[in-house]
Write a protein that holds these residues in place. Structure first.
Motif, PDB file in Angstrom:
ATOM      1  N   VAL A  88     -36.590  -0.002  12.964  1.00  0.00           N
ATOM      2  CA  VAL A  88     -35.313   0.676  12.696  1.00  0.00           C
ATOM      3  C   VAL A  88     -34.112  -0.196  13.029  1.00  0.00           C
ATOM      4  O   VAL A  88     -32.969   0.204  12.783  1.00  0.00           O
ATOM      5  CB  VAL A  88     -35.222   2.010  13.471  1.00  0.00           C
ATOM      6  CG1 VAL A  88     -36.351   2.939  13.053  1.00  0.00           C
ATOM      7  CG2 VAL A  88     -35.222   1.789  14.983  1.00  0.00           C
ATOM      8  N   LEU A  96     -28.721   5.889  13.250  1.00  0.00           N
ATOM      9  CA  LEU A  96     -29.415   6.367  14.448  1.00  0.00           C
ATOM     10  C   LEU A  96     -29.490   5.288  15.530  1.00  0.00           C
ATOM     11  O   LEU A  96     -30.241   5.441  16.494  1.00  0.00           O
ATOM     12  CB  LEU A  96     -30.834   6.814  14.074  1.00  0.00           C
ATOM     13  CG  LEU A  96     -30.943   8.035  13.154  1.00  0.00           C
ATOM     14  CD1 LEU A  96     -32.383   8.248  12.721  1.00  0.00           C
ATOM     15  CD2 LEU A  96     -30.421   9.280  13.876  1.00  0.00           C
ATOM     16  N   TYR A  97     -28.681   4.229  15.361  1.00  0.00           N
ATOM     17  CA  TYR A  97     -28.786   3.114  16.304  1.00  0.00           C
ATOM     18  C   TYR A  97     -28.542   3.565  17.740  1.00  0.00           C
ATOM     19  O   TYR A  97     -29.325   3.235  18.647  1.00  0.00           O
ATOM     20  CB  TYR A  97     -27.804   1.999  15.938  1.00  0.00           C
ATOM     21  CG  TYR A  97     -27.923   0.807  16.871  1.00  0.00           C
ATOM     22  CD1 TYR A  97     -28.863  -0.187  16.630  1.00  0.00           C
ATOM     23  CD2 TYR A  97     -27.112   0.691  17.997  1.00  0.00           C
ATOM     24  CE1 TYR A  97     -29.000  -1.263  17.483  1.00  0.00           C
ATOM     25  CE2 TYR A  97     -27.247  -0.376  18.864  1.00  0.00           C
ATOM     26  CZ  TYR A  97     -28.183  -1.353  18.602  1.00  0.00           C
ATOM     27  OH  TYR A  97     -28.329  -2.405  19.464  1.00  0.00           O
ATOM     28  N   ALA A 113     -39.496   9.166  18.736  1.00  0.00           N
ATOM     29  CA  ALA A 113     -38.927   8.119  17.884  1.00  0.00           C
ATOM     30  C   ALA A 113     -39.424   8.246  16.448  1.00  0.00           C
ATOM     31  O   ALA A 113     -38.642   8.107  15.495  1.00  0.00           O
ATOM     32  CB  ALA A 113     -39.288   6.745  18.450  1.00  0.00           C
ATOM     33  N   ASN A 155     -31.341   5.636  19.190  1.00  0.00           N
ATOM     34  CA  ASN A 155     -32.494   4.824  19.577  1.00  0.00           C
ATOM     35  C   ASN A 155     -32.216   4.006  20.833  1.00  0.00           C
ATOM     36  O   ASN A 155     -33.088   3.863  21.694  1.00  0.00           O
ATOM     37  CB  ASN A 155     -32.894   3.904  18.416  1.00  0.00           C
ATOM     38  CG  ASN A 155     -33.488   4.669  17.253  1.00  0.00           C
ATOM     39  OD1 ASN A 155     -34.350   5.518  17.435  1.00  0.00           O
ATOM     40  ND2 ASN A 155     -33.022   4.385  16.044  1.00  0.00           N
ATOM     41  N   ARG A 208     -32.408   2.104  10.303  1.00  0.00           N
ATOM     42  CA  ARG A 208     -31.735   3.383  10.513  1.00  0.00           C
ATOM     43  C   ARG A 208     -30.428   3.140  11.273  1.00  0.00           C
ATOM     44  O   ARG A 208     -30.296   3.487  12.452  1.00  0.00           O
ATOM     45  CB  ARG A 208     -32.633   4.348  11.299  1.00  0.00           C
ATOM     46  CG  ARG A 208     -33.935   4.723  10.594  1.00  0.00           C
ATOM     47  CD  ARG A 208     -33.671   5.542   9.350  1.00  0.00           C
ATOM     48  NE  ARG A 208     -34.909   6.018   8.731  1.00  0.00           N
ATOM     49  CZ  ARG A 208     -35.572   5.363   7.790  1.00  0.00           C
ATOM     50  NH1 ARG A 208     -35.122   4.175   7.373  1.00  0.00           N
ATOM     51  NH2 ARG A 208     -36.683   5.858   7.265  1.00  0.00           N
ATOM     52  N   THR A 228     -36.743   0.269   6.374  1.00  0.00           N
ATOM     53  CA  THR A 228     -36.965   1.052   7.596  1.00  0.00           C
ATOM     54  C   THR A 228     -35.755   1.102   8.507  1.00  0.00           C
ATOM     55  O   THR A 228     -35.775   1.804   9.525  1.00  0.00           O
ATOM     56  CB  THR A 228     -38.144   0.472   8.391  1.00  0.00           C
ATOM     57  OG1 THR A 228     -37.870  -0.903   8.709  1.00  0.00           O
ATOM     58  CG2 THR A 228     -39.438   0.563   7.588  1.00  0.00           C
ATOM     59  N   ARG A 241     -45.629   3.870   9.249  1.00  0.00           N
ATOM     60  CA  ARG A 241     -45.208   3.126  10.449  1.00  0.00           C
ATOM     61  C   ARG A 241     -46.381   2.960  11.418  1.00  0.00           C
ATOM     62  O   ARG A 241     -46.550   1.902  12.021  1.00  0.00           O
ATOM     63  CB  ARG A 241     -44.057   3.854  11.143  1.00  0.00           C
ATOM     64  CG  ARG A 241     -42.717   3.824  10.419  1.00  0.00           C
ATOM     65  CD  ARG A 241     -42.251   2.399  10.148  1.00  0.00           C
ATOM     66  NE  ARG A 241     -42.735   1.908   8.852  1.00  0.00           N
ATOM     67  CZ  ARG A 241     -43.023   0.640   8.578  1.00  0.00           C
ATOM     68  NH1 ARG A 241     -42.920  -0.279   9.508  1.00  0.00           N
ATOM     69  NH2 ARG A 241     -43.437   0.277   7.394  1.00  0.00           N
ATOM     70  N   ASN A 288     -36.666   9.286  13.515  1.00  0.00           N
ATOM     71  CA  ASN A 288     -36.356   8.205  12.581  1.00  0.00           C
ATOM     72  C   ASN A 288     -37.074   8.339  11.248  1.00  0.00           C
ATOM     73  O   ASN A 288     -36.556   7.906  10.219  1.00  0.00           O
ATOM     74  CB  ASN A 288     -36.723   6.855  13.211  1.00  0.00           C
ATOM     75  CG  ASN A 288     -35.776   6.448  14.320  1.00  0.00           C
ATOM     76  OD1 ASN A 288     -34.659   5.999  14.075  1.00  0.00           O
ATOM     77  ND2 ASN A 288     -36.220   6.600  15.559  1.00  0.00           N
TER      78      ASN A 288
END
Length: 481
Positions: A76, A283-284, A316, A287, A280, A278, A330, A320
């Motif tokens: 991600v 959503l950094y 996670a 995460n 994201r 993949t 994944r 994600n």
């Protein structure tokens, strides 16, 4: 007899894997099984293996879910800024990259868990080593040695074990050792400089376009400048992976510093493609916050580490990749690493189970302690420091700190040596310990870095042992030991 067989078993294992006559998994299983039969305890092999598996099962579970978790974080884009930042700072200089590896491993080691340290370090540095055709055993060796020095933190394990075994305060053991451990870290950095200069001499200087530093460049933007040659003699490396002649690569294969072929090309860097599906970016911060919370909970011991990573991996994946096909993809993408590492841990359970169950490890320790001349009694702290280097490599920390250190402390007390000095000296061997075949975390390191365990051992042991001796000498110089 058990003493001789114990040393013979370990020596056989190390020789076979370093000569690449057997794979580590096969050697970890078959060699102890044969020696178990040789000592006349073949009927108990099953019990020894089950005991070993039971002891290492939590570690295997932790590694399985930790690999999935950090694999998802790589997918991600959580570590992309770190890679780009290090690349800008290092300016594609092999020496700076090796030094950066040591610094990153030392900093991440503050969480007290070797497996996590290696996952993050390899995730960040592997693409740079692959891109610049650098030796991967240099990365694993420097990371393991730096982590070994930092493994002496009170929450890292060895210090707590020494304090428990000798009924001492962990702070009283660790705090006075800080200057010596600081010298140990300096030694690791100097080692990184030496190895980095060797890589620079082997590869030359690479200059990358600024677009590459920001993660937007392509393979053709790498420019190779031989060491000591001005910019007017640069040439484009436009042939893709395997065409950089100064790196000694042809047809997609490269040679590392130890002469071992590497057929992976630039696979690692492609994994950080800035346009991969993949990513994201929205959503950094979620995460990043999840990772910080996970590491904080681990340090504070709010839950067992396997449980924390299990919950973290599940959360996670769900956030994600909310769609089931994406989650399966994944998990499948990281199944290879999971299988390799967990398989290695369970194979190591056979080795440790037989070593402990047959009594070999105890007989080896008793023999070594008994071999110490009486005249060395007043110098038992030095003896402990020297013995900690091989003993923490050939046996687990539990076996050393709970089985050997108390005996050494008693011998030292008879000659007026403080248990605190014995405890501090017992920490000296940790830089080498982190490359021991009995440490599950080392299989994470070599597995993610795609390095043969035998290559890592052959390259790292001498440097890690030297670092341990530097720590010991510093402790003696400062009057700590």
């Amino acid at each position: 007899m058990l003493t001789i067989l114990g040393f013979a078993m370990i020596a056989t294992f190390l020789v076979l894997i370093m000569l690449k006559k057997m794979s580590p998994i096969a050697a970890l299983v078959l060699i102890p099984a044969l020696f178990c039969v040789a000592v006349g305890q073949g009927a108990k092999l099953g019990d020894y293996v089950i005991d070993g598996v039971g002891n290492l099962a939590p570690t295997a579970a932790m590694l399985m879910f930790a690999i999935v978790y950090f694999g998802v974080m790589i997918d991600v884009g959580l570590f992309d800024p770190i890679v780009r930042g290090i690349l800008r700072f290092c300016k594609a200089d092999p020496m700076r990259i090796v030094v950066g590896t040591a610094v990153l491993a030392a900093i991440v080691s503050l969480d007290g868990d070797g497996s996590t340290t290696f996952m993050i370090t390899v995730s960040a540095m592997y693409p740079l080593y692959k891109r610049l055709k650098m030796s991967l055993v240099v990365m694993t060796g420097v990371a393991a040695t730096a982590n070994g020095v930092m493994n002496t933190l009170p929450w890292g394990g060895p210090t707590a074990r020494a304090a428990t075994a000798l009924k001492l305060d962990a702070g009283d053991i660790f705090v006075p050792m800080i200057p010596a451990l600081g010298i140990g870290l300096v030694a690791v950095l100097l080692l990184a400089v030496v190895l980095g200069r060797r890589e620079r001499k082997r590869l030359g200087m690479l200059t990358l376009d600024e677009a590459l530093a920001t993660g937007t460049a392509t393979e053709s933007e790498a420019v190779l400048v031989p060491a000591g040659v001005g910019g007017d003699r640069t040439r484009k490396n436009s042939g893709g992976a395997g065409t950089g002649t100064d790196a000694g690569t042809h047809g997609g294969a490269e040679k590392n510093a130890d002469g071992d072929a590497d057929e992976d090309g630039d696979e690692g860097f492609k994994g950080l493609d800035p346009n991969r599906a993949t990513l994201r970016p929205r959503l950094y911060w979620f995460n990043a916050g999840l990772t910080v919370a996970l590491l904080t909970a681990m340090i504070m011991e709010l839950m067992p580490i396997p449980v924390l990573f299990l919950l973290g991996a599940a959360l996670a994946l769900t956030v994600n990749f909310p769609h089931m096909p994406d989650q399966r993809a994944r998990i499948a993408a990281h199944a290879d690493n999971v299988l390799n590492v967990s398989g290695m841990v369970f194979a190591a359970a056979v080795f440790t189970g037989v070593l402990s169950g047959t009594g070999m490890v105890q007989h080896m320790a008793d023999w070594l302690v008994g071999a110490i001349p009486d005249g060395m009694g007043p110098h038992m702290a030095i003896v402990t420091g020297i013995l900690s280097i091989p003993l923490t490599y050939f046996m687990s920390n539990d076996g050393f700190y709970f089985g050997v250190v108390p005996v050494l402390a008693e011998a030292g007390a008879a000659h007026g040596v403080s248990p605190l000095e014995i405890a501090r000296a017992s920490l000296v061997g940790q830089p080498l310990h982190m490359s021991s075949p009995l440490v599950p975390a080392v299989y994470v390191l070599v597995g993610m870095a795609k390095v043969e365990f035998g290559d890592h051992t052959r390259f790292t042991v001498k440097w890690a042992a030297l670092t341990s001796l530097v720590v010991l000498c510093a402790g003696l110089l400062f009057g700590i030991i």
